[in-house]
Design a protein around this motif. Structure first.
Motif, mmCIF file in Angstrom:
data_model
loop_
_atom_site.group_PDB
_atom_site.id
_atom_site.type_symbol
_atom_site.label_atom_id
_atom_site.label_comp_id
_atom_site.label_asym_id
_atom_site.label_seq_id
_atom_site.Cartn_x
_atom_site.Cartn_y
_atom_site.Cartn_z
ATOM 1 N N LEU A 317 24.387 37.281 -4.869
ATOM 2 C CA LEU A 317 24.591 36.498 -3.657
ATOM 3 C C LEU A 317 25.724 37.161 -2.878
ATOM 4 N N ALA A 318 25.433 37.622 -1.669
ATOM 5 C CA ALA A 318 26.416 38.321 -0.848
ATOM 6 C C ALA A 318 26.865 37.418 0.293
ATOM 7 N N ILE A 319 28.169 37.250 0.433
ATOM 8 C CA ILE A 319 28.743 36.386 1.469
ATOM 9 C C ILE A 319 29.627 37.239 2.377
ATOM 10 N N LYS A 320 29.335 37.225 3.666
ATOM 11 C CA LYS A 320 30.138 37.970 4.637
ATOM 12 C C LYS A 320 30.964 36.998 5.460
ATOM 13 N N GLY A 321 32.201 37.384 5.753
ATOM 14 C CA GLY A 321 33.048 36.530 6.566
ATOM 15 C C GLY A 321 34.297 37.257 7.008
ATOM 16 N N THR A 322 35.209 36.494 7.555
ATOM 17 C CA THR A 322 36.459 37.050 8.061
ATOM 18 C C THR A 322 37.618 36.156 7.641
ATOM 19 N N ILE A 323 38.673 36.779 7.161
ATOM 20 C CA ILE A 323 39.904 36.056 6.856
ATOM 21 C C ILE A 323 40.839 36.198 8.062
ATOM 22 N N GLN A 324 41.069 35.097 8.759
ATOM 23 C CA GLN A 324 41.998 35.142 9.892
ATOM 24 C C GLN A 324 43.449 35.090 9.428
ATOM 25 N N LYS A 325 43.677 34.250 8.421
ATOM 26 C CA LYS A 325 45.037 34.070 7.918
ATOM 27 C C LYS A 325 44.923 33.750 6.438
ATOM 28 N N TYR A 326 45.243 34.730 5.596
ATOM 29 C CA TYR A 326 45.024 34.541 4.168
ATOM 30 C C TYR A 326 46.033 33.565 3.555
ATOM 31 N N LYS A 327 45.517 32.662 2.709
ATOM 32 C CA LYS A 327 46.352 31.744 1.951
ATOM 33 C C LYS A 327 45.877 31.763 0.500
ATOM 34 N N GLU A 328 46.824 31.692 -0.430
ATOM 35 C CA GLU A 328 46.482 31.827 -1.839
ATOM 36 C C GLU A 328 45.660 30.666 -2.379
ATOM 37 N N ASN A 329 45.673 29.525 -1.691
ATOM 38 C CA ASN A 329 44.885 28.395 -2.180
ATOM 39 C C ASN A 329 43.462 28.388 -1.620
ATOM 40 N N LEU A 330 43.045 29.476 -0.956
ATOM 41 C CA LEU A 330 41.674 29.603 -0.483
ATOM 42 C C LEU A 330 40.752 29.900 -1.664
ATOM 43 N N VAL A 331 39.692 29.098 -1.818
ATOM 44 C CA VAL A 331 38.706 29.306 -2.885
ATOM 45 C C VAL A 331 37.310 29.265 -2.260
ATOM 46 N N ILE A 332 36.512 30.272 -2.570
ATOM 47 C CA ILE A 332 35.118 30.331 -2.114
ATOM 48 C C ILE A 332 34.229 30.230 -3.343
ATOM 49 N N PHE A 333 33.243 29.359 -3.301
ATOM 50 C CA PHE A 333 32.349 29.223 -4.449
ATOM 51 C C PHE A 333 30.945 28.891 -3.986
ATOM 52 N N TYR A 334 29.986 29.009 -4.899
ATOM 53 C CA TYR A 334 28.606 28.669 -4.542
ATOM 54 C C TYR A 334 28.019 27.753 -5.604
ATOM 55 N N SER A 335 26.991 27.010 -5.207
ATOM 56 C CA SER A 335 26.301 26.088 -6.104
ATOM 57 C C SER A 335 24.813 26.399 -6.091
ATOM 58 N N LEU A 336 24.198 26.263 -7.250
ATOM 59 C CA LEU A 336 22.768 26.493 -7.408
ATOM 60 C C LEU A 336 22.115 25.186 -7.837
ATOM 61 N N PHE A 337 21.045 24.797 -7.127
ATOM 62 C CA PHE A 337 20.369 23.527 -7.378
ATOM 63 C C PHE A 337 18.912 23.787 -7.749
ATOM 64 N N LYS A 338 18.395 22.954 -8.635
ATOM 65 C CA LYS A 338 16.957 22.887 -8.887
ATOM 66 C C LYS A 338 16.536 21.470 -8.553
ATOM 67 N N GLY A 339 15.772 21.324 -7.474
ATOM 68 C CA GLY A 339 15.521 19.992 -6.947
ATOM 69 C C GLY A 339 16.821 19.413 -6.422
ATOM 70 N N GLU A 340 17.148 18.201 -6.842
ATOM 71 C CA GLU A 340 18.391 17.566 -6.422
ATOM 72 C C GLU A 340 19.518 17.786 -7.430
ATOM 73 N N GLU A 341 19.209 18.448 -8.554
ATOM 74 C CA GLU A 341 20.188 18.595 -9.629
ATOM 75 C C GLU A 341 20.994 19.878 -9.472
ATOM 76 N N ASN A 342 22.310 19.738 -9.486
ATOM 77 C CA ASN A 342 23.188 20.899 -9.458
ATOM 78 C C ASN A 342 23.259 21.465 -10.871
ATOM 79 N N ILE A 343 22.729 22.669 -11.058
ATOM 80 C CA ILE A 343 22.691 23.242 -12.399
ATOM 81 C C ILE A 343 23.773 24.291 -12.610
ATOM 82 N N TYR A 344 24.429 24.726 -11.551
ATOM 83 C CA TYR A 344 25.386 25.811 -11.724
ATOM 84 C C TYR A 344 26.322 25.886 -10.525
#
Length: 449
Positions: A317-344
């Motif tokens: 999974l490739a995510i493109k973006g821009t950091i305007q102002k970096y902060k150490e508490n920034l967290v990027i994550f992804y979720s995977l669902f099967k139907g309505e259930e979050n499996i990962y």
């Protein structure tokens, strides 16, 4: 033009409701409005006006449907999708000729059987058997036809033991079983069903879907189906119509319609490629980070909507973006669902491959390894999120969802899921629940652009 293959054609269909008003106030105006409508002219008592943006508005009412156009071919199984209040039931009522349109035309080629509300037309004082005859008559069945099919209807409903009991003693599930059984056994060309599966149990839902499949595929009947159970819609239907605030916003195959309804831009922008671009006007709170796109890659190239798994390939999974102002508490994550259930769910730091200092101001490309080797064949969707820990969300997974189908020649054991405790964010934001995270890490890499 040959219209012999068309079951339903809707042209500029609109329905207007006045809030709290059932007539114009005087008999003279009611007769005048009726006369003008019969003449095909505009109602002189209408209080519509045009706003600056060109939309019609009315202080006393609203448009439940506005300028709807579509065609349904014979044998099609059409799922009508939309949020509550989108106009789905209003559309079915007008096609069923229960409600008249304010303007526009509906062309129907064939006999219609409608099941719009549980037990419509049932008399609570009559027995189930008597209501079969009553409901059959309302739907256009002759007594001889009901006589011929009564045993089949009772057997399908599964309530033969109670068929001679007054229906006022029936549960809602028994109501819907009997009502559906009558409608499904009517010799009709078009079957219209609105949320008939919302009450029945799992066995009945499976049985009802099987019957509608038989009617459509085996007997060539046309089906219009409304349900908030998206799995049922996708199982039964081959076409999809999406309504939003009374307007038809999408009309295509059912998979594309479901993707559109859940908010993905995948099909509108990139055909069958699994990539989602964020709109230019997308709002990212906190002037810290913004996102351009995210996509699923197979060996570094855009993957198709239907992914045939190859254990020799690498899926990311490739995510493109821009950091305007970096902060150490920034967290990027992804979720995977099967139907309505979050499996990962996993974040950029979980594997340890990426450290907070690896993100700097400027463009970035973040890649996650996808655990397709642990998944089974099925339909999934993925979403990305970003948060400033202890401050608030930049991007929530409900705002963007990208759907795909994974096909495998073998079926591994189901993946193991682990539950992690909730994270308590700042008091001003309240508590946020992070979904369960699987017990193994996912390799991550980041590239500065």
């Amino acid at each position: 033009m040959d219209n012999s293959g068309i079951a339903i054609k809707v042209s500029r269909l609109s329905k207007y409701y006045r809030l709290g008003v059932i007539n114009s106030g005087t008999l003279k105006k009611d007769i005048q409005s009726w006369f003008y409508k019969k003449m095909g002219k505009e109602d002189p008592n209408s209080k519509l006006f045009v706003t600056a943006d060109g939309n019609e508005a009315d202080a006393e009412g609203f448009w439940a449907l506005k300028d709807i156009d579509f065609e349904v071919h014979k044998g099609d199984r059409v799922g009508i999708i939309g949020k509550n209040g989108a106009g789905k039931s209003t559309l079915l009522k007008m096609i069923s000729q229960i409600s008249a349109p304010t303007r526009g035309k509906i062309y129907i080629n064939g006999k219609i059987a409608s099941l719009l509300e549980v037990g419509t037309g049932f008399n609570p004082e009559l027995t189930g058997r008597e209501n079969v005859y009553l409901n059959g008559a309302i739907l256009g069945m002759k007594k001889a036809e009901v006589d011929r099919k009564i045993d089949e209807i009772i057997d399908f409903s599964g309530i033969g033991k109670y068929i001679d009991t007054p229906v006022k003693r029936y549960s809602s599930g028994m109501y819907v079983r009997l009502a559906f059984a009558v409608a499904a056994h009517l010799d009709s060309d078009i079957l219209i069903a609105d949320e008939v599966l919302a009450v029945g149990d799992a066995d009945f839902q499976k049985k009802a879907l099987g019957k509608m499949n038989q009617l459509s595929r085996g007997e060539g009947r046309t089906v219009l189906f409304v349900s908030h159970n998206m799995e049922a819609v996708k199982t039964l239907c081959n076409k999809g119509i999406v309504l939003d605030k009374g307007r038809l916003v999408f009309n295509s195959d059912i998979a594309s319609a479901a993707n559109f309804y859940f908010g993905t831009d995948t099909f509108r922008k990139h055909g069958d490629i699994l990539r989602n671009d964020f709109r230019d006007d997308f709002f990212f709170p906190y002037d810290v980070a913004s996102f351009e796109s995210y996509s699923i890659l197979e060996d570094g190239k855009d993957a198709p909507y239907r992914i045939v798994y190859d254990k020799k390939s690498r899926y990311t999974l490739a995510i493109k973006g821009t950091i305007q102002k970096y902060k150490e508490n920034l967290v990027i994550f992804y979720s995977l669902f099967k139907g309505e259930e979050n499996i990962y769910t996993t974040d950029m730091y979980w594997s340890g491959d990426v450290k907070p200092g690896d993100l700097r101001e400027g463009g970035f490309l973040l890649e996650f390894d996808l655990p397709f080797d642990k998944l089974t064949t099925g339909e999934y969707h993925v979403s990305i999120s970003a948060v400033l820990h202890c401050e608030g969300w930049i991007l929530q997974n409900e705002q963007n969802q990208m759907f795909f189908t994974l096909i495998k020649d073998f079926e591994p054991s189901p993946v193991y899921q682990d539950s992690h405790p909730m994270n308590d964010l700042s008091e001003g934001y309240g508590k946020a629940w992070l979904p369960g995270i699987m017990s193994f890490p996912c390799r991550t890499g980041v590239t500065r652009l």
